[in-house]
Design a protein around this motif. Structure first.
Motif, PDB file in Angstrom:
ATOM      1  N   LEU A   1     -98.072  70.883  10.221  1.00 52.39           N
ATOM      2  CA  LEU A   1     -98.541  71.212  11.563  1.00 52.39           C
ATOM      3  C   LEU A   1     -98.252  72.673  11.898  1.00 52.39           C
ATOM      4  N   GLY A   2     -97.055  73.147  11.576  1.00 52.26           N
ATOM      5  CA  GLY A   2     -96.729  74.551  11.823  1.00 52.26           C
ATOM      6  C   GLY A   2     -97.689  75.479  11.108  1.00 52.26           C
ATOM      7  N   LYS A   3     -97.994  75.157   9.858  1.00 49.92           N
ATOM      8  CA  LYS A   3     -98.954  75.961   9.096  1.00 49.92           C
ATOM      9  C   LYS A   3    -100.334  75.914   9.747  1.00 49.92           C
ATOM     10  N   ALA A   4    -100.735  74.733  10.211  1.00 49.60           N
ATOM     11  CA  ALA A   4    -102.064  74.565  10.797  1.00 49.60           C
ATOM     12  C   ALA A   4    -102.242  75.372  12.077  1.00 49.60           C
ATOM     13  N   VAL A   5    -101.179  75.503  12.878  1.00 52.53           N
ATOM     14  CA  VAL A   5    -101.295  76.240  14.133  1.00 52.53           C
ATOM     15  C   VAL A   5    -100.909  77.712  13.984  1.00 52.53           C
ATOM     16  N   GLY A   6    -100.522  78.107  12.778  1.00 50.77           N
ATOM     17  CA  GLY A   6    -100.285  79.517  12.500  1.00 50.77           C
ATOM     18  C   GLY A   6     -98.954  80.077  12.948  1.00 50.77           C
ATOM     19  N   VAL A   7     -97.930  79.223  13.012  1.00 43.35           N
ATOM     20  CA  VAL A   7     -96.600  79.714  13.367  1.00 43.35           C
ATOM     21  C   VAL A   7     -95.698  79.676  12.135  1.00 43.35           C
ATOM     22  N   CYS A   8     -94.540  80.272  12.258  1.00 43.47           N
ATOM     23  CA  CYS A   8     -93.566  80.282  11.175  1.00 43.47           C
ATOM     24  C   CYS A   8     -92.978  78.881  11.038  1.00 43.47           C
ATOM     25  N   SER A   9     -93.122  78.280   9.863  1.00 43.13           N
ATOM     26  CA  SER A   9     -92.634  76.907   9.672  1.00 43.13           C
ATOM     27  C   SER A   9     -91.253  76.914   9.031  1.00 43.13           C
ATOM     28  N   VAL A  10     -90.373  76.082   9.583  1.00 38.65           N
ATOM     29  CA  VAL A  10     -89.000  75.982   9.102  1.00 38.65           C
ATOM     30  C   VAL A  10     -88.724  74.514   8.792  1.00 38.65           C
ATOM     31  N   TRP A  11     -88.406  74.226   7.526  1.00 44.39           N
ATOM     32  CA  TRP A  11     -88.119  72.850   7.119  1.00 44.39           C
ATOM     33  C   TRP A  11     -86.626  72.600   7.218  1.00 44.39           C
ATOM     34  N   ALA A  12     -86.238  71.644   8.051  1.00 43.29           N
ATOM     35  CA  ALA A  12     -84.844  71.223   8.191  1.00 43.29           C
ATOM     36  C   ALA A  12     -84.566  70.208   7.086  1.00 43.29           C
ATOM     37  N   LYS A  13     -84.318  70.699   5.905  1.00 46.06           N
ATOM     38  CA  LYS A  13     -84.117  69.855   4.727  1.00 46.06           C
ATOM     39  C   LYS A  13     -82.982  68.857   4.944  1.00 46.06           C
ATOM     40  N   TYR A  14     -81.961  69.269   5.682  1.00 49.79           N
ATOM     41  CA  TYR A  14     -80.807  68.408   5.924  1.00 49.79           C
ATOM     42  C   TYR A  14     -81.186  67.127   6.672  1.00 49.79           C
ATOM     43  N   GLY A  15     -82.297  67.132   7.378  1.00 45.98           N
ATOM     44  CA  GLY A  15     -82.713  65.951   8.134  1.00 45.98           C
ATOM     45  C   GLY A  15     -83.594  65.000   7.356  1.00 45.98           C
ATOM     46  N   SER A  16     -83.932  65.354   6.119  1.00 45.83           N
ATOM     47  CA  SER A  16     -84.838  64.511   5.344  1.00 45.83           C
ATOM     48  C   SER A  16     -84.112  63.571   4.389  1.00 45.83           C
ATOM     49  N   VAL A  17     -82.798  63.680   4.323  1.00 41.42           N
ATOM     50  CA  VAL A  17     -82.020  62.835   3.424  1.00 41.42           C
ATOM     51  C   VAL A  17     -81.609  61.563   4.166  1.00 41.42           C
ATOM     52  N   ILE A  18     -82.005  60.422   3.606  1.00 41.86           N
ATOM     53  CA  ILE A  18     -81.674  59.137   4.217  1.00 41.86           C
ATOM     54  C   ILE A  18     -80.763  58.376   3.266  1.00 41.86           C
ATOM     55  N   ASP A  19     -79.594  57.986   3.745  1.00 41.51           N
ATOM     56  CA  ASP A  19     -78.656  57.204   2.969  1.00 41.51           C
ATOM     57  C   ASP A  19     -79.338  55.924   2.493  1.00 41.51           C
ATOM     58  N   SER A  20     -79.097  55.534   1.245  1.00 35.76           N
ATOM     59  CA  SER A  20     -79.780  54.368   0.675  1.00 35.76           C
ATOM     60  C   SER A  20     -79.491  53.089   1.455  1.00 35.76           C
ATOM     61  N   ASN A  21     -78.280  52.945   1.989  1.00 37.33           N
ATOM     62  CA  ASN A  21     -77.963  51.754   2.794  1.00 37.33           C
ATOM     63  C   ASN A  21     -78.782  51.732   4.084  1.00 37.33           C
ATOM     64  N   LEU A  22     -78.934  52.886   4.703  1.00 35.65           N
ATOM     65  CA  LEU A  22     -79.733  52.961   5.920  1.00 35.65           C
ATOM     66  C   LEU A  22     -81.210  52.722   5.625  1.00 35.65           C
ATOM     67  N   MET A  23     -81.672  53.180   4.471  1.00 29.76           N
ATOM     68  CA  MET A  23     -83.062  52.958   4.096  1.00 29.76           C
ATOM     69  C   MET A  23     -83.332  51.461   3.963  1.00 29.76           C
ATOM     70  N   GLU A  24     -82.406  50.733   3.394  1.00 28.95           N
ATOM     71  CA  GLU A  24     -82.575  49.276   3.264  1.00 28.95           C
ATOM     72  C   GLU A  24     -82.656  48.618   4.639  1.00 28.95           C
ATOM     73  N   GLN A  25     -81.830  49.066   5.570  1.00 29.73           N
ATOM     74  CA  GLN A  25     -81.880  48.528   6.936  1.00 29.73           C
ATOM     75  C   GLN A  25     -83.206  48.883   7.596  1.00 29.73           C
ATOM     76  N   LEU A  26     -83.669  50.087   7.368  1.00 31.54           N
ATOM     77  CA  LEU A  26     -84.941  50.523   7.939  1.00 31.54           C
ATOM     78  C   LEU A  26     -86.096  49.674   7.396  1.00 31.54           C
ATOM     79  N   LYS A  27     -86.056  49.382   6.126  1.00 31.75           N
ATOM     80  CA  LYS A  27     -87.091  48.548   5.501  1.00 31.75           C
ATOM     81  C   LYS A  27     -87.125  47.144   6.098  1.00 31.75           C
ATOM     82  N   ALA A  28     -85.967  46.666   6.566  1.00 30.23           N
ATOM     83  CA  ALA A  28     -85.880  45.304   7.092  1.00 30.23           C
ATOM     84  C   ALA A  28     -86.669  45.126   8.388  1.00 30.23           C
ATOM     85  N   PHE A  29     -86.816  46.182   9.185  1.00 31.69           N
ATOM     86  CA  PHE A  29     -87.496  46.005  10.471  1.00 31.69           C
ATOM     87  C   PHE A  29     -88.695  46.925  10.698  1.00 31.69           C
ATOM     88  N   SER A  30     -88.955  47.835   9.773  1.00 33.56           N
ATOM     89  CA  SER A  30     -90.059  48.767   9.961  1.00 33.56           C
ATOM     90  C   SER A  30     -91.215  48.405   9.027  1.00 33.56           C
TER      91      SER A  30
END
Length: 88
Positions: free
Chosen positions: A23-52
């Motif tokens: 989206l940042g690229k599409a609107v022509g602004v400087c895009s910053v990826w918060a890589k630290y927010g993309s890591v999901i603990d495997s235990n939490l991922m299993e819980q997420l799979k249970a209801f999502s």
């Protein structure tokens, strides 16, 4: 609040390459990826799979940054405090 920040220098910060960086690229602004927010603990991922529904998981999981088709951010943050280096 007073700041010397130039609003012409807009940064779009997000943890999802597919949604935020693209989206940042599409609107022509400087895009910053918060890589630290993309890591999901495997235990939490299993819980997420249970209801999502699978289509929500697929839609919200970040793309592989090494995939050639993934959008490339202008900057990548490993920690939130690194944003200060970009802004200075």
């Amino acid at each position: 609040i007073s700041s010397s920040f130039d609003c012409g220098q807009t940064f779009w910060v997000g943890d999802n390459l597919g949604k935020d960086v693209r989206l940042g690229k599409a609107v022509g602004v400087c895009s910053v990826w918060a890589k630290y927010g993309s890591v999901i603990d495997s235990n939490l991922m299993e819980q997420l799979k249970a209801f999502s529904p699978p289509e929500n998981l697929q839609k919200n999981v970040s793309l592989d940054p090494n995939d050639k088709s993934s959008p490339k951010p202008d900057f990548t943050l490993d920690t939130f405090s690194e944003i200060l280096q970009i802004l200075s």
